[in-house]
Design a protein around this motif. Structure first.
Motif, short mmCIF file in Angstrom:
data_model
loop_
_atom_site.label_atom_id
_atom_site.label_comp_id
_atom_site.label_asym_id
_atom_site.label_seq_id
_atom_site.Cartn_x
_atom_site.Cartn_y
_atom_site.Cartn_z
N ARG A 118 10.82 6.13 65.63
CA ARG A 118 10.61 5.39 66.86
C ARG A 118 10.12 6.36 67.94
NH1 ARG A 118 15.09 1.20 68.63
NH2 ARG A 118 13.25 0.56 69.84
N PHE A 119 8.85 6.21 68.27
CA PHE A 119 8.25 6.98 69.35
C PHE A 119 7.02 6.23 69.81
CE2 PHE A 119 7.00 8.85 65.24
CZ PHE A 119 5.62 8.85 65.30
N LYS A 120 6.25 6.80 70.70
CA LYS A 120 5.07 6.12 71.23
C LYS A 120 3.94 6.24 70.20
CE LYS A 120 2.78 5.50 75.71
NZ LYS A 120 2.58 6.10 77.06
N PHE A 135 0.46 18.31 70.97
CA PHE A 135 -0.88 17.73 71.08
C PHE A 135 -0.91 16.82 72.30
CE2 PHE A 135 -0.36 18.86 66.66
CZ PHE A 135 -1.55 19.53 66.39
N ASN A 136 -2.03 16.89 73.02
CA ASN A 136 -2.15 16.22 74.31
C ASN A 136 -2.72 14.81 74.16
OD1 ASN A 136 -2.48 15.50 76.97
ND2 ASN A 136 -3.71 17.28 77.55
N GLY A 137 -1.84 13.87 73.89
CA GLY A 137 -2.26 12.47 73.84
C GLY A 137 -2.90 12.07 72.53
N GLY A 138 -2.11 12.03 71.45
CA GLY A 138 -2.64 11.66 70.14
C GLY A 138 -3.20 10.25 70.12
N LEU A 185 1.01 10.43 61.30
CA LEU A 185 1.23 9.58 62.46
C LEU A 185 0.93 10.36 63.73
CD1 LEU A 185 4.68 8.26 61.22
CD2 LEU A 185 2.61 6.86 61.34
N THR A 186 0.21 9.75 64.67
CA THR A 186 -0.05 10.38 65.96
C THR A 186 0.84 9.77 67.03
OG1 THR A 186 -1.88 8.85 66.42
CG2 THR A 186 -2.43 10.96 65.37
N GLU A 187 1.03 10.54 68.10
CA GLU A 187 1.93 10.14 69.19
C GLU A 187 1.18 10.24 70.51
OE1 GLU A 187 6.47 11.13 70.68
OE2 GLU A 187 5.31 12.74 69.77
N ASP A 193 2.74 15.56 75.64
CA ASP A 193 3.41 16.63 74.90
C ASP A 193 3.86 16.11 73.54
OD1 ASP A 193 5.31 14.89 75.87
OD2 ASP A 193 6.76 16.44 76.42
N GLY A 194 2.97 15.34 72.92
CA GLY A 194 3.31 14.65 71.68
C GLY A 194 3.22 15.52 70.44
#
Length: 383
Positions: free
Chosen positions: A171-173, A248-251, A188-190, A194-195
């Motif tokens: 469970r994350f963005k 990573f800055n905004g997956g 999976l990317t987030e 600061d993902g």
């Protein structure tokens, strides 16, 4: 040393390098540089407001809040991530609805072998901000919620089986998912500044009900995968649980091909290439590493069998840009008159001769004004 050669050999972060050689036709040289498109220049906009290369045409297949032609189904608002599936008599295009307050979900439109629309229906409803997602080798669609502690839902593009929430995937963005059948994992990317970049390792491949969530970490320039102690992300969010996690800055979008998972980060306008065979990562594109960059606002990503990548813009010039295996990035198409929108959901039909995508907010700039398109033409099948 010429600027291009310098940029191609520059270190761009510990464990992340811009490689200075051309790789196989199934992968890319890094970083891609601005150059001429293999399809030539874009022509003036057509009747649908789309600028395309010579020989290509567009049509609208659905509009948000309107009935899909030949059906009784009303197309969803804010169309986002999408994919195509062969169904024996043609194919199906699925599209997420990036709507909140329980109005999110996934719709599907069915087309026959001549690309005539034969049906449309819902395969998921009652969810929130379904952004991107990904296909699985067993022909399901993973729809990802782009909200704090969002879920991944596994859906049936054919509309037979009910959607299932896959809690074990964390469970994350969530933003996108890309299945790697060789290692039997799903990346999976987030979508956080600061993902993390994750992978889900199912206990049994093709069964996503149980497994281990891992996140990529880096120490001394060496990459490794670490288990996320609490995939539920409460009270500590998943991206805060593992020391040394590579940030990573905004997956955004993700696409797997032949041992490499390509994914995008919108915060720094980059396309990354994670080489799962060698466990290394490189920057395939960075708008700061080429002159007059055509690609900004990087978002969803897909690929053609010939080896080309297609990256959609959220903003920018409202373009889908092509990144070729010979290290060139160039516009493939541009949507005009829709500057308050974003392009989402690029996906090829099984034959690779039709490209589907959406303008999420269309000409109105509203989620109720989304438009889903099809582009047909001489997509290349050989280099």
């Amino acid at each position: 040393m010429e600027r291009r050669a310098f940029l191609r050999t520059a270190v761009v972060g510990a464990g992340s390098v811009a490689l200075g050689f051309t790789m196989t036709r199934e992968s890319l040289a890094y970083p891609a540089q601005t150059g001429p498109s293999p399809y030539g220049n874009l022509l003036p906009a057509d009747a649908n407001g789309i600028m395309l290369p010579q020989g290509f045409t567009s049509r609208v297949i659905a509009r948000s809040s309107q009935t899909v032609s030949g059906t009784s189904y009303t197309w969803h608002g804010a169309p986002d991530g999408g994919a195509c599936y062969a169904n024996g008599t043609g194919w199906i295009y699925v599209s997420n609805a990036e709507l909140g307050s329980g109005a999110g979900g996934v719709s599907a439109v069915r087309l026959d072998s001549n690309a005539n629309i034969t049906g449309a229906y819902s395969i998921l409803s009652g969810t929130n901000r379904n952004c991107a997602g990904g296909t699985t080798p067993w022909n399901t669609w993973l729809s990802c919620e782009e909200v704090d502690r969002g879920y991944v839902y596994e859906t049936d593009p054919f509309g037979v089986n009910p959607a299932v929430r896959r809690d074990a995937m964390g469970r994350f963005k969530h933003e996108a998912a890309a299945a790697d059948p060789d290692r039997q994992v799903i990346y999976l990317t987030e979508d956080e500044s600061d993902g993390g970049f994750y992978r889900f390792v199912p206990t049994t491949w093709s069964n996503l009900s149980a497994g281990t969530l891992q996140v990529l970490k880096e120490s001394g320039g060496v990459l490794s995968w670490a288990n996320v102690p609490d995939p539920d992300g409460s009270p500590t969010r998943t991206r805060k649980q593992v020391s040394g996690m590579k940030v990573f800055n905004g997956g955004e979008g993700a696409y797997y091909r032949n041992g490499t998972c390509f994914f995008t980060t919108k915060g720094d306008n980059r396309v990354w290439a994670y080489n799962a065979v060698n466990n290394t990562i490189a920057i395939a594109y960075d708008d700061n590493l080429t002159s007059n960059p055509p690609l900004t606002g990087v978002d969803n990503i897909t690929g053609a069998t010939v080896g080309d990548l297609y990256v959609a813009e959220d903003g920018g010039n409202m373009e889908i840009c092509i990144i070729t295996p010979d290290d060139i990035v160039a516009p493939f198409l541009r949507i005009t008159g829709q500057s308050s929108s974003e392009i989402a959901g690029p996906a090829f039909n099984p034959a690779g001769n039709r490209l589907y995508f959406s303008s999420q907010r269309g000409t109105s700039g509203s989620s109720s004004g989304g438009i889903t398109y099809e582009v047909t033409g001489p997509f290349r099948t050989a280099l």
